[in-house]
Design an enzyme around this catalytic site. Structure first.
Site, PDB file in Angstrom:
ATOM      1  N   GLY C 239       0.831  -1.207   0.000  1.00 24.35           N
ATOM      2  CA  GLY C 239       0.000   0.000   0.000  1.00 24.35           C
ATOM      3  C   GLY C 239       0.852   1.238   0.000  1.00 24.35           C
ATOM      4  CG  PHE C 240       4.261   1.014   0.195  1.00 24.45           C
ATOM      5  CD1 PHE C 240       4.824   0.454   1.339  1.00 24.45           C
ATOM      6  CD2 PHE C 240       4.219   0.256  -0.959  1.00 24.45           C
ATOM      7  CE1 PHE C 240       5.355  -0.827   1.317  1.00 24.45           C
ATOM      8  CE2 PHE C 240       4.745  -1.032  -0.989  1.00 24.45           C
ATOM      9  CZ  PHE C 240       5.306  -1.568   0.150  1.00 24.45           C
ATOM     10  N   GLY C 510      -2.334   0.530  12.638  1.00 27.29           N
ATOM     11  CA  GLY C 510      -3.073  -0.722  12.499  1.00 27.29           C
ATOM     12  C   GLY C 510      -2.964  -1.606  13.717  1.00 27.29           C
ATOM     13  NE  ARG C 622       5.664  -7.490  25.246  1.00 28.07           N
ATOM     14  CZ  ARG C 622       4.968  -8.250  26.087  1.00 28.07           C
ATOM     15  NH1 ARG C 622       3.864  -7.812  26.625  1.00 28.07           N
ATOM     16  NH2 ARG C 622       5.399  -9.458  26.370  1.00 28.07           N
ATOM     17  CB  THR C 628       5.773  -9.745  10.655  1.00 26.21           C
ATOM     18  OG1 THR C 628       5.178  -9.447  11.919  1.00 26.21           O
ATOM     19  CG2 THR C 628       5.363 -11.134  10.209  1.00 26.21           C
ATOM     20  N   GLY C 696       3.287   2.166  16.948  1.00 23.96           N
ATOM     21  CA  GLY C 696       3.451   1.927  15.513  1.00 23.96           C
ATOM     22  C   GLY C 696       4.893   1.660  15.132  1.00 23.96           C
ATOM     23  N   GLY C 698       5.781   0.607  11.189  1.00 20.77           N
ATOM     24  CA  GLY C 698       6.091   0.614   9.762  1.00 20.77           C
ATOM     25  C   GLY C 698       6.622   1.941   9.257  1.00 20.77           C
ATOM     26  CD  GLU C 699       3.514   5.391   7.847  1.00 24.01           C
ATOM     27  OE1 GLU C 699       4.284   6.067   7.144  1.00 24.01           O
ATOM     28  OE2 GLU C 699       2.366   5.071   7.497  1.00 24.01           O
TER      29      GLU C 699
END
Lengths: 331, 193, 732
Positions: C239-240, C510, C622, C628, C696, C698-699
């Protein structure tokens, strides 16, 4: 993609006959990595396509001849690159192949078809609305005042500054290869340097092949220059990219003296660009880094940069010097 | 190998004709009458329902469509389907058919988390299997070079290299154990598509 | 809370993914599909004077040609940051106006992809052209101060203390300007959609990060009841940020499918999606950083300008990020938006944080060199536990630990400070650089429906999308641990508006959105099981208890939201509107952090820059899915390398649009570009932020990478490079 008529040729004679008879809007399909790509973009719109992939007699790789290496036009880039004689004795040839594209594309692309790879100029590939004399003669050249970072320093004209994108032909130019063709008027042979033409006023004309002519074979004279050679390719990423500058360099040393040198440039000219003046700088001189640099300066002299590609002059000089050093270490 | 189609030299513009093609996909012989514009990728995906090979660029620039033709990895998006006439095509679906154990490369991709979104993964794995078979997996540097035709936007490259190094060893063992099996001809059964 | 680290669970969808068995939207290959292809505008701006579709309509296999002339009552679904649902408010094909080059002017639908593509090329248009501006400094670009727009309500400008005065007094001043080219997200999955009508219901299969916005956006665009629309997106091929809202093609696919009474598939060609979806806007920055001679940062001013479109204001959040890197008491930020004639730019991984951290952390490195202080020591000395912008405590901040652990893993103590002082054996220059990154701790509301059946299967339905970040694995990890069952017995139905309301999955929220609610649902389920088993639940599997109680299934539903959000937030969630809370909460402020250590090698002669080694240590609260999570960080580092050294979308001002619209000329990193990437986590739960303690990841993984690279290049060469991407000509 425009509809087209597709046939499979069953022999060279069959292909020549069909190609000659079918008229100007006919294309030969070998690996397809250029033609089919450009057909998807609508840049190539043939009405007839003759698939020559069934011509197994053109797949030969023969390194056993006393005087020359013989490559059938349909030998695949990956196979020639992996040939132990080529990889060992002519590293510049092997590197020009395996540093091109990806292994997937090298498994598809033929060494004959690769000579006819067409430019990556975005204004050429992008179609409407870009002006491009190569794609649409008379429409102009958007690259001249445009994004020309990847465009030619040498061999350009007011009509076109698109770079010849291939690597293999550049290496072949350094080794003075011959290209055998068959055509409606029989076979002929030409020097690799006589195959590609500068754009001049007709950028849509890229080679000296006559209508109906098919490349069947590439012959490379065996030479002691082979071993001390390299194809040095500078790109925007480490792999899977077209050259910013590339250099085919080959040396024959006598002790520390350069007895003979060959240099050709890729990524900076509208056709494979042999630089004999730079070769002359090296000949008969003791090899030093300073000499290699001077050869680079000679190779890049006369460059005509545009708005964004002037850096390729200094980059080219250094790439030539590095290529010569690599070649020197191999001899 | 000969064509039943004949070359028409006149009549431009041509009407779209169909071309008879016979090929073997994942061991199954198939006969089809194809629009010559159709890519092998679109044949596999839209006509045969083999959607493992993916379309990421349609111009040979990403590697997501990688399949094997006669044992060699190719970009199926840049291969006209008619060019696969007389050829053996292997896709990710044929690498380890449903119900059979995973190929060592597939297992290694799981073990090293060599994927994220999974979209480029079938192409990566088909390229990786070929990379090992070609003898181009003898060092991390060589793997990186010979896997550079497969873009991974999630950025799983570190895992991909580790997986290939791992699988290469296991494949060497497997190849010795099953030498000759791949030469078996598939059952001569034709499916019209 | 169970404080044991989570197990190293394999990615739960990996088995299907390695077999090519996961169905992405374009993998729908059923018979009777019709295929769509677009003809696009070739002018920079203007209006269609004529549109000739006769040849296209007459072409073999063509079933429908949609244009502005026959589209009927289709409306714009509005801009997602302006109360609507789309990545931009401009819906192509509903008027003859052309806002930018590359926007669709016709949709051709045919029996085959080949027929549709060919017929689309037969569409002929003539135009009335209008002047246009696509570069930041072009005549006609309108500059808008974000503080004077409605955007200021949800992104207030940063104003802490009196930054200008404090900066003027600072004994050491760093003053630098930075810029970045526009870039495109380019997930490898093409934008793709299959639209079908089933007994009066519209079903959309599309890889999206925001199924609910697609659903409600379609309702708005087509005048439908959202209750008649289902959007299904179980897997997204990356997605990004590109797929974070409704895109124009989906509306047109739905309309075409309605007219043809047949499912319609559109796969947007790579070249076209440079104009059919969003991109990272061109942007530039003026940063001033003042410090005392001991290295204490006293004041900073970050003024940013970023591109937006004529028709929408895409908000900039640059200064709000850089203000959170350190505890700088006096900080002023300013965001200006520059209106250009392009599609509306949008979110692309670490949309503001990547570039804000590049600019600010480059300045911090300059400060270190101005003072002769080690760059790691300087950063540690400016750590904080309080959010300087609001004065509220930070719910957690372990960036000091990230720096210390990263320095140890990297071997930072062997670095010599002087630029050009480290050489490789081959004569190449070695540079070691460091930078930190930060990203807001955000959370959206979610509703989780958890069902246990007597065969031992556990089904979780919740609002979140799997796009490779590994949320399916995270869901399995926490449920397996809570319920004491094997991960393979857990089925997650996500990215599906039929399962639960699907809030936009983006902004690294998410996990913090879904995981606490899913854990709470598991607790609720366990409580119900305890009621069913008066003798105790120990050593008994949930399904055993269920069977013993004679029940076929047991279901619970739990909802959760960010601290301080009103209950009405669930209505927004169900309406498909962004409902994000944070990073400023009533009692605290939450951010994630990371420290990156980068080694570059700069070739002595042709000056190719290589990145053989990166060490990254993240504070994301956490870590519930270690495997992943590590992949997420490596991916973020690869993105940082791409953004710093490779990627630029080229703009030719004579034509508009983007020029290098493919994957050969837009250089994404390839395998050979990437060396070793070592990853570690602080793994300290942030239980003030949420009950699961997750933040979070990913970012923040990408934030700071570009700065660490640029700082490393400075260390190698002595050159400060402040424009991205850094290319060979900049180092030569």
């Amino acid at each position: 993609m425009q509809p087209f008529d597709y046939v499979r040729a069953t022999s060279v004679a069959d292909a020549v006959r069909a190609f000659g008879a079918a008229g100007p809007d006919t294309r030969l399909l070998a690996g397809g990595t250029t033609l089919y790509d450009l057909m998807k973009l609508g840049v190539e719109t043939p009405a007839h396509v003759i698939d020559v992939n069934g011509l197994r007699e053109l797949e030969t790789i023969d390194t056993s001849q006393p005087d020359e290496l013989v490559f059938g036009a349909l030998a695949r880039m990956s196979d020639v690159a992996a040939d132990p004689v080529i990889a060992g004795e002519y590293p510049a040839l092997a590197e020009s192949l395996w540093r091109a594209a990806s292994q997937q594309l090298r498994n598809m692309a033929s060494v004959g078809g690769n000579l006819l790879q067409r430019t990556r100029c975005a204004y050429f590939r992008g179609g409407e609305p870009f002006a491009c004399n190569k794609r649409a003669p008379g429409s102009g050249c958007a690259a001249q005042e445009g994004i020309d970072r990847g465009h030619a320093l040498f061999g350009g004209s007011e009509a076109c500054i698109a770079v010849y994108p291939g690597d293999w032909a550049v290496a072949l130019a350094a080794f003075e290869a011959q290209v055998d063709v068959e055509g409606p008027h029989g076979p002929r042979s030409l020097a690799i340097e006589a195959l590609h033409v500068e754009p001049g006023r007709t950028p849509d004309v890229e080679t000296t092949l006559a209508p109906g002519e098919i490349i069947v074979r590439i012959r490379v004279p065996k030479t002691p220059l082979g071993r001390a050679s390299t194809y040095h390719k500078i790109r925007d990423r480490e792999s899977y990219a077209f050259a910013l500058v590339s250099v085919a360099a080959a040396l024959r040393m006598e002790g520390d003296m350069v007895a003979e040198a060959r240099l050709a440039l890729g990524g900076v000219a509208t056709r494979p660009w042999r630089v004999r003046a730079a070769e002359a700088v090296l000949r008969g001189q003791p090899f030093t880094p300073a000499l290699a640099r001077r050869a680079g300066e000679a190779a890049l002299s006369g460059a005509r940069p545009g708005r964004m590609n002037a850096f390729k002059v200094e980059l080219g000089i250094r790439a030539v010097a590095d290529a010569l050093s690599i070649a020197r270490q191999r001899g | 190998m000969s064509s039943s189609a004949t070359l028409r030299t006149g009549g431009h513009p041509p009407t779209p004709g169909r071309v008879a093609v016979e090929l073997v996909v994942n061991g199954v012989p198939l006969a089809a009458s194809l629009d010559p514009r159709r890519s092998l990728l679109d044949l596999l995906r839209e006509q045969l329902g083999l959607t493992g090979a993916k379309k990421g660029c349609d111009h040979g620039q990403c590697g997501a469509c990688t399949v094997h033709v006669d044992g060699r990895r190719v970009a199926s998006c840049l291969t006209p389907a008619v060019q696969a006439h007389g050829r053996q095509v292997l896709t990710i679906e044929g690498l380890s058919p449903a119900g059979s154990p995973l190929h060592p490369m597939q297992q290694a991709f799981i073990d090293h988390d060599a994927l994220q979104c999974g979209y480029c993964t079938p192409g990566q794995i088909m390229a990786a299997v070929a990379c090992v078979a070609e003898g181009h997996a003898t060092s991390p540097e060589q793997i990186r070079e010979y896997m550079s035709g497969n873009l991974c936007r999630c950025g799983a490259y570190v895992g991909i290299v580790a997986a290939i190094e791992d699988a290469a060893m296991k494949m060497a063992a497997t190849t010795m154990a099953t030498a000759g099996r791949s030469a078996e001809m598939p059952e001569a059964r034709h499916a019209a598509v | 809370m169970n404080m044991m680290p989570f197990a190293d669970l394999a990615r739960v969808d990996a088995h299907d993914k390695v077999r090519g068995a996961v169905a992405f939207a374009a993998d729908d290959a059923r018979p009777n599909l019709a295929y769509g292809a677009f003809a696009v505008a070739t002018i920079g701006k203007g209006r269609l004077a004529s549109l000739d579709v006769a040849a296209a309509e007459a072409a073999d296999g063509v079933r429908l040609v949609l244009t502005h002339a026959n589209i009927g009552a289709v409306a714009s679904a509005g801009f997602i940051m302006g109360g609507g649902y789309g990545f931009q408010s401009h819906q192509p094909l509903i008027s003859p106006e052309i806002a930018y080059r590359g926007e669709p002017i016709a949709l051709v639908v045919a029996d085959s992809l080949e027929a549709a593509t060919h017929a689309a090329a037969l569409v002929r248009a003539t135009y009335e052209t209008a002047p246009f501006a696509v570069e930041l400094d072009a005549p006609g670009v309108e500059v808008v101060d974000q503080a004077e727009t409605p955007l200021a309500h949800f992104i207030p400008p940063v104003a802490a203390g009196d930054a200008d005065a404090a900066y003027a007094r600072a004994p050491v001043q760093i003053d630098a300007r930075f810029a970045s080219a526009p870039q495109h997200q380019n997930p490898i999955e093409l934008i793709a959609c299959v639209a079908e009508w089933q007994a009066g219901r519209l079903v959309i299969h599309e890889g999206t990060q925001n199924a609910e916005a697609v659903r409600h956006g379609l309702a708005a665009a087509l005048g439908l009841d959202a209750g008649l629309i289902d959007v299904v997106s179980p897997f997204v091929g990356g997605g990004f940020g590109q797929k974070n809202s409704l895109q124009g093609h989906t509306v047109l696919a739905a309309e075409a499918a309605r007219r043809l009474a047949r499912p319609v598939k559109i796969v947007v060609p790579r070249a076209q999606l440079y104009h059919l979806a969003s991109f990272r806007p061109a942007n530039r920055h003026h940063v001033r950083l003042g410090a005392d001679r001991s290295g204490r940062m006293l004041a900073a001013i970050h003024e940013a300008q970023a591109q937006t479109s004529r028709h929408d204001l895409f908000p900039g959040e640059y200064a709000t990020t850089s203000a959170r890197l350190y505890g700088i008491a006096d900080f002023r930020g300013k965001d200006e938006l520059l209106r250009t004639d392009a599609q509306t730019p949008g979110y692309m991984r670490a949309p503001f944080e990547h570039i804000a951290c590049f600019a600010f952390e480059s300045c911090v490195d300059e400060l270190a060199y101005a003072l002769g202080i080690d760059p790691v020591a300087l950063r540690l000395a400016n750590d904080t536990t309080v959010d300087a912008v609001t004065g509220r405590p930070l719910s957690s901040r372990h960036v000091g630990q990230c720096l210390e652990r990263g320095a140890a893993m990297f071997g930072w103590e062997r670095r010599s400070m002087a630029p050009g002082s480290m050489r490789a054996e081959d004569g190449g220059l070695i540079g070691w650089g460091v930078a930190i990154g930060t990203y807001a701790g955000l959370r959206a509301p979610a509703i989780a429906k958890l069902k246990l059946t007597d065969d031992g299967r556990v089904e979780i339905r919740v609002g979140v999308h799997e796009m490779g970040q590994g949320v399916r694995t995270a869901l399995a990890a926490v449920l397996a641990r809570k319920l004491g069952i094997a991960p393979e017995h857990i089925v997650a139905i996500i990215g599906d508006t039929r399962a639960a309301p699907q809030h936009l999955t983006a902004g690294s929220w998410g996990t913090a959105t879904a995981i606490p609610v899913v854990e709470a649902a598991a607790d609720a389920l366990l409580a119900r099981l305890a009621e069913l088993a008066p003798g105790g639940v120990s050593n008994r599997e949930p399904a055993q208890i269920l069977r013993a109680a004679g029940l076929p299934e047991l279901a619970v539903e739990v909802q959760g939201k960010a601290p301080g959000q009103p209950d009405a937030i669930y209505d927004r969630l169900k309406a498909g509107l962004p409902s994000i809370g944070g990073p400023v909460y009533p009692e605290f402020v939450t951010y994630s952090y990371i420290a990156h250590f980068v080694e570059v090698r700069v070739e002595a002669t042709t000056r190719r820059v290589r990145v053989p080694r990166v060490v990254s240590v993240a504070d994301c609260g956490r870590v519930v899915s270690p495997r992943t999570a590590a992949s997420q960080v490596r991916g973020g580092v690869v993105w940082g390398i791409g953004a710093a050294l490779r990627e630029a979308s080229e703009v030719d001002p004579r034509y508009g649009g983007f020029l290098n619209a493919d994957l050969a000329e837009y250089a994404l990193p390839v395998n050979a570009d990437i060396g070793a990437i070592e990853v570690a986590f602080v793994d300290e739960p942030d239980t003030r932020f949420n009950s699961a303690g997750v933040k979070g990841l990913g970012e923040v993984s990408m934030a700071g990478v570009a700065a660490a690279i640029a700082n490393a290049i400075h260390h190698a060469t002595g050159k400060r490079l402040r424009e991205l991407p850094i290319r060979i000509e900049d180092v030569l």
